[in-house]
Design a protein around this motif. Structure first.
Motif, PDB file in Angstrom:
ATOM      1  N   SER A 257     -13.432  71.546  17.621  1.00 25.20           N
ATOM      2  CA  SER A 257     -14.315  70.732  16.799  1.00 25.20           C
ATOM      3  C   SER A 257     -14.978  69.643  17.649  1.00 25.20           C
ATOM      4  O   SER A 257     -14.539  69.365  18.759  1.00 25.20           O
ATOM      5  CB  SER A 257     -13.543  70.150  15.625  1.00 25.20           C
ATOM      6  N   PRO A 258     -16.021  69.001  17.134  1.00 28.56           N
ATOM      7  CA  PRO A 258     -16.782  68.028  17.916  1.00 28.56           C
ATOM      8  C   PRO A 258     -15.899  66.887  18.421  1.00 28.56           C
ATOM      9  O   PRO A 258     -15.045  66.388  17.690  1.00 28.56           O
ATOM     10  CB  PRO A 258     -17.815  67.497  16.927  1.00 28.56           C
ATOM     11  N   GLY A 259     -16.092  66.521  19.662  1.00 28.56           N
ATOM     12  CA  GLY A 259     -15.410  65.354  20.219  1.00 28.56           C
ATOM     13  C   GLY A 259     -13.955  65.563  20.540  1.00 28.56           C
ATOM     14  O   GLY A 259     -13.239  64.627  20.876  1.00 28.56           O
TER      15      GLY A 259
ATOM     16  N   GLY B  13     -12.750  67.208  23.066  1.00 30.81           N
ATOM     17  CA  GLY B  13     -12.536  67.114  24.513  1.00 30.81           C
ATOM     18  C   GLY B  13     -12.812  68.399  25.270  1.00 30.81           C
ATOM     19  O   GLY B  13     -12.291  68.600  26.354  1.00 30.81           O
ATOM     20  N   LYS B  14     -13.688  69.249  24.706  1.00 25.82           N
ATOM     21  CA  LYS B  14     -14.004  70.506  25.387  1.00 25.82           C
ATOM     22  C   LYS B  14     -14.717  70.247  26.704  1.00 25.82           C
ATOM     23  O   LYS B  14     -14.373  70.817  27.737  1.00 25.82           O
ATOM     24  CB  LYS B  14     -14.901  71.386  24.492  1.00 25.82           C
TER      25      LYS B  14
ATOM     26  N   THR C  35     -14.665  67.533  28.418  1.00 22.85           N
ATOM     27  CA  THR C  35     -13.762  66.834  29.323  1.00 22.85           C
ATOM     28  C   THR C  35     -12.839  67.833  30.019  1.00 22.85           C
ATOM     29  O   THR C  35     -12.665  67.789  31.235  1.00 22.85           O
ATOM     30  CB  THR C  35     -12.925  65.808  28.535  1.00 22.85           C
TER      31      THR C  35
ATOM     32  N   GLU D 281     -26.302  70.432  26.218  1.00 21.17           N
ATOM     33  CA  GLU D 281     -26.084  69.378  25.229  1.00 21.17           C
ATOM     34  C   GLU D 281     -26.324  68.002  25.785  1.00 21.17           C
ATOM     35  O   GLU D 281     -26.709  67.097  25.066  1.00 21.17           O
ATOM     36  CB  GLU D 281     -24.637  69.449  24.724  1.00 21.17           C
TER      37      GLU D 281
ATOM     38  N   ARG E 277     -19.380  60.861  32.234  1.00 23.84           N
ATOM     39  CA  ARG E 277     -18.058  61.361  31.890  1.00 23.84           C
ATOM     40  C   ARG E 277     -17.242  61.604  33.157  1.00 23.84           C
ATOM     41  O   ARG E 277     -16.094  61.207  33.254  1.00 23.84           O
ATOM     42  CB  ARG E 277     -18.150  62.645  31.084  1.00 23.84           C
TER      43      ARG E 277
ATOM     44  N   ARG F 171      -9.357  64.265  15.939  1.00 21.71           N
ATOM     45  CA  ARG F 171      -9.991  63.394  16.899  1.00 21.71           C
ATOM     46  C   ARG F 171      -9.330  62.027  16.955  1.00 21.71           C
ATOM     47  O   ARG F 171      -9.174  61.433  17.998  1.00 21.71           O
ATOM     48  CB  ARG F 171     -11.468  63.228  16.537  1.00 21.71           C
TER      49      ARG F 171
ATOM     50  N   ARG G 199      -3.536  66.792  21.389  1.00 21.73           N
ATOM     51  CA  ARG G 199      -4.396  67.948  21.167  1.00 21.73           C
ATOM     52  C   ARG G 199      -3.708  69.167  21.730  1.00 21.73           C
ATOM     53  O   ARG G 199      -3.131  69.103  22.818  1.00 21.73           O
ATOM     54  CB  ARG G 199      -5.721  67.757  21.930  1.00 21.73           C
TER      55      ARG G 199
ATOM     56  N   ALA H 280      -6.885  60.226  27.272  1.00 21.98           N
ATOM     57  CA  ALA H 280      -6.689  58.878  27.810  1.00 21.98           C
ATOM     58  C   ALA H 280      -7.969  58.433  28.498  1.00 21.98           C
ATOM     59  O   ALA H 280      -8.929  59.200  28.591  1.00 21.98           O
ATOM     60  CB  ALA H 280      -5.529  58.889  28.795  1.00 21.98           C
ATOM     61  N   GLY H 281      -7.996  57.198  28.942  1.00 21.33           N
ATOM     62  CA  GLY H 281      -9.185  56.666  29.598  1.00 21.33           C
ATOM     63  C   GLY H 281      -9.607  57.531  30.777  1.00 21.33           C
ATOM     64  O   GLY H 281     -10.781  57.735  31.023  1.00 21.33           O
TER      65      GLY H 281
HETATM   66  N1  LIG Z   1     -13.230  55.918  28.033  1.00 23.61           N
HETATM   67  C1  LIG Z   1     -12.576  56.706  27.207  1.00 23.61           C
HETATM   68  N2  LIG Z   1     -11.276  56.531  26.977  1.00 23.61           N
HETATM   69  C2  LIG Z   1     -10.579  57.341  26.161  1.00 23.61           C
HETATM   70  N3  LIG Z   1     -11.135  58.372  25.518  1.00 23.61           N
HETATM   71  C3  LIG Z   1     -12.439  58.620  25.702  1.00 23.61           C
HETATM   72  C4  LIG Z   1     -13.224  57.795  26.555  1.00 23.61           C
HETATM   73  N4  LIG Z   1     -14.488  58.298  26.537  1.00 23.61           N
HETATM   74  C5  LIG Z   1     -14.477  59.373  25.703  1.00 23.61           C
HETATM   75  N5  LIG Z   1     -13.255  59.566  25.211  1.00 23.61           N
HETATM   76  C6  LIG Z   1     -12.828  60.630  24.295  1.00 23.61           C
HETATM   77  O1  LIG Z   1     -13.442  61.841  24.650  1.00 23.61           O
HETATM   78  C7  LIG Z   1     -13.904  62.494  23.486  1.00 23.61           C
HETATM   79  C8  LIG Z   1     -15.155  63.267  23.780  1.00 23.61           C
HETATM   80  O2  LIG Z   1     -14.821  64.271  24.702  1.00 23.61           O
HETATM   81  P1  LIG Z   1     -15.804  65.473  25.005  1.00 23.61           P
HETATM   82  O3  LIG Z   1     -17.185  64.979  25.197  1.00 23.61           O
HETATM   83  O4  LIG Z   1     -15.159  66.247  26.092  1.00 23.61           O
HETATM   84  O5  LIG Z   1     -15.707  66.282  23.643  1.00 23.61           O
HETATM   85  P2  LIG Z   1     -16.433  67.654  23.280  1.00 23.61           P
HETATM   86  O6  LIG Z   1     -15.389  68.498  22.650  1.00 23.61           O
HETATM   87  O7  LIG Z   1     -17.146  68.192  24.453  1.00 23.61           O
HETATM   88  O8  LIG Z   1     -17.444  67.180  22.168  1.00 23.61           O
HETATM   89  P3  LIG Z   1     -18.843  67.827  21.723  1.00 23.61           P
HETATM   90  O9  LIG Z   1     -18.494  68.875  20.734  1.00 23.61           O
HETATM   91  O10 LIG Z   1     -19.567  66.698  21.127  1.00 23.61           O
HETATM   92  O11 LIG Z   1     -19.484  68.356  22.953  1.00 23.61           O
HETATM   93  C9  LIG Z   1     -14.171  61.405  22.492  1.00 23.61           C
HETATM   94  O12 LIG Z   1     -13.880  61.850  21.199  1.00 23.61           O
HETATM   95  C10 LIG Z   1     -13.216  60.326  22.887  1.00 23.61           C
HETATM   96  O13 LIG Z   1     -12.037  60.444  22.111  1.00 23.61           O
END
Ligand SMILES: Nc1ncnc2c1ncn2[C@@H]1O[C@H](COP(=O)(O)OP(=O)(O)OP(=O)(O)O)[C@@H](O)[C@H]1O
Ligand SMILES: [Mg+2]
Length: 432
Positions: free
Chosen positions: A79-81, A83-84, A86, A108, A117, A224, A229, A250-251
């Motif tokens: 799902s969105p956000g 961490g895919k 990341t 995207e 990132r 989220r 996860r 984490a950060g």
């Molecule tokens: N500095 C930070 N410290 C901790 N967590 C962070 C930080 N910056 C981003 N995040 C986390 O990373 C998540 C976003 O990660 P990412 O972009 O990898 O998700 P995604 O699955 O690719 O989302 P999308 O579907 O929008 O592409 C955010 O929801 C947030 O929780």
């Protein structure tokens, strides 16, 4: 056409790209004779052992079955956000650091956003070459020119094939994009990680055919706003689908949680309504806290809220509790939660849910109050406890963290027996 003239259904027509070089079949191929191929015995097939590409993320490598297979396609949904991006950025960073040729294609985010990132990620994330592009032909030409060993496409829903008029992300588009990337990846031996979105209903968006097309489907799940996860394989042509990896955001990016049991047991509350479930995450035992709350309700029908377990399973457990163990929740609201945002999809969780609800309903702490009670087992409809897979590993995990004796089908054949073992003190009868 919105409606199919054949079957009368709406929105079932899917756009397809015309086959290259005019119409396929009779006219085009009549002149050139089609040659039959000779089948080969499997024993004679040359299959060199190709080492897997280690992403350097232990949990991801384990879920993949030991690393990425060169030339394979992996679909990563979530799902969105969640961490895919990341996770895939970190994997590519590690591979780039190990001297592999990598490429990150993003439809995207802009290159600047990807850099932002990568700056907070460990390792060589900043060494990964990136392309921000949504046109499929351009992406394929780039792959052909760069010939990376590993490539990430983030996401398959954002790429657009020019031959089709449908919007990016539509069924026809996603199928065409995945199909053409697959062909190139197989031909050139590129391991491709396709990122895919998950719809509200929880299905990988785009057609289900995508799941058949790729070699491996990974699902990154969790909530989220929660810390933990889990990464699971729904399908894997090169490994088991029983493995799961646990991560924490984490950060500095996603951190592998190798000692998840220790954390969950440490956080267990030891209050009424709390027990520890000795669950299995694939081949790995995992201790998680299951909590329940039973509270008077004004609603008709009362609420039955389940987080981390199946709602239907909760209904079944409540029915068995009432019918066979004398623990009726009547018209009270029942909330059940698996702590840490973990999802347990196994029948072995039944007993934990039953004990947590009974403990909450009676307002007594399960066990001796000093240590949480650990349990596992499936509930039968007549109130018996049924054995589940890997009892030894579950027991061993519980012992490792000082929990025991574990309440399980071997120790207690029925739910009643389990209840009297877990909740020794019966409350005084309430005045009606
Ligand atoms: N500095 C930070 N410290 C901790 N967590 C962070 C930080 N910056 C981003 N995040 C986390 O990373 C998540 C976003 O990660 P990412 O972009 O990898 O998700 P995604 O699955 O690719 O989302 P999308 O579907 O929008 O592409 C955010 O929801 C947030 O929780
Ligand atoms: Mg993303």
């Amino acid at each position: 056409m919105g409606q199919c003239p054949g079957c009368g259904e709406w929105n079932t027509l899917v756009e397809e790209a015309p086959p290259p070089g005019g119409s396929r079949g009779s006219a085009g191929r009549a002149g050139s004779a089609v040659r039959a191929v000779t089948p080969v015995a499997l024993a004679e097939v040359q299959a060199p052992r190709i080492p897997r590409l280690k992403t350097g993320i232990g949990e991801l490598d384990r879920v993949l079955g030991g690393g990425l297979v060169p030339g394979s396609l992996v679909l990563l949904g979530g799902s969105p956000g969640i961490g895919k991006s990341t996770l895939t950025s970190m994997a590519l960073g590690n591979l780039a650091g190990a001297g592999r040729r990598t490429l990150y294609v993003s439809g995207e985010e802009s290159a600047a956003q990807i850099k932002l990132r990568a700056e907070r990620l460990p390792g060589a994330a900043l060494q990964v070459p990136v392309v921000a592009e949504t046109d499929l032909d351009t992406v394929l030409a780039t792959l052909e020119a760069e010939r990376p060993e590993v490539c990430v496409i983030d996401s398959v829903q954002t790429l657009h094939a020019a031959e089709l008029s449908g919007a990016a992300g539509s069924v026809g588009q996603v199928r065409e994009v995945a199909d053409r990337i697959t062909r190139l990846a197989k031909a050139r031996g590129i391991a491709v990680l396709l990122v895919g979105h998950v719809t509200k209903e929880g299905a990988l968006a785009g057609p289900r055919v995508l799941e058949h097309l790729v070699d491996c489907v990974l699902q990154f799940e969790g909530e989220r706003e929660r810390t933990y996860r889990t990464l699971r394989a729904l399908k894997n042509r090169f490994g088991s689908t029983n493995e799961a990896g646990v991560f924490e955001m984490a950060g500095g990016g996603l951190v592998e949680v190798a000692d998840a049991s220790a954390r969950f047991v440490g956080e267990a509350t030891r209050a009424p309504g709390s027990v520890v479930l000795a669950a299995m995450e694939g081949s790995r035992p995992l201790l998680v806290e299951v909590q329940a709350l039973v509270s008077p309700s004004e609603l008709v029908p009362p609420r039955r809220i389940a987080n981390g377990i199946d709602r239907n399973r909760l209904a079944l457990v409540l029915a068995v509790l009432g019918r066979h163990a004398g623990v009726g929740v009547g018209s009270a609201d029942v909330f059940v939660n698996v702590a840490g945002g973990v999802r347990v999809d196994e029948p072995g969780a039944d007993l934990a849910v039953a004990l947590a609800v009974a403990s909450a309903q009676r307002g007594v702490v399960a066990g001796d109050g000093a240590r949480p009670v650990a349990c596992f087992g499936e509930l039968g409809l007549s109130g018996e406890l049924r054995s589940v897979a890997h009892p030894d590993r579950r027991q061993a995990e519980a012992r490792k963290f000082g929990l025991g004796p574990v309440i399980c089908p071997d120790a207690a054949p029925t739910l009643r027996a389990a209840l009297s073992a877990a909740l020794p003190a019966r409350p005084r009868a309430r005045a009606a």
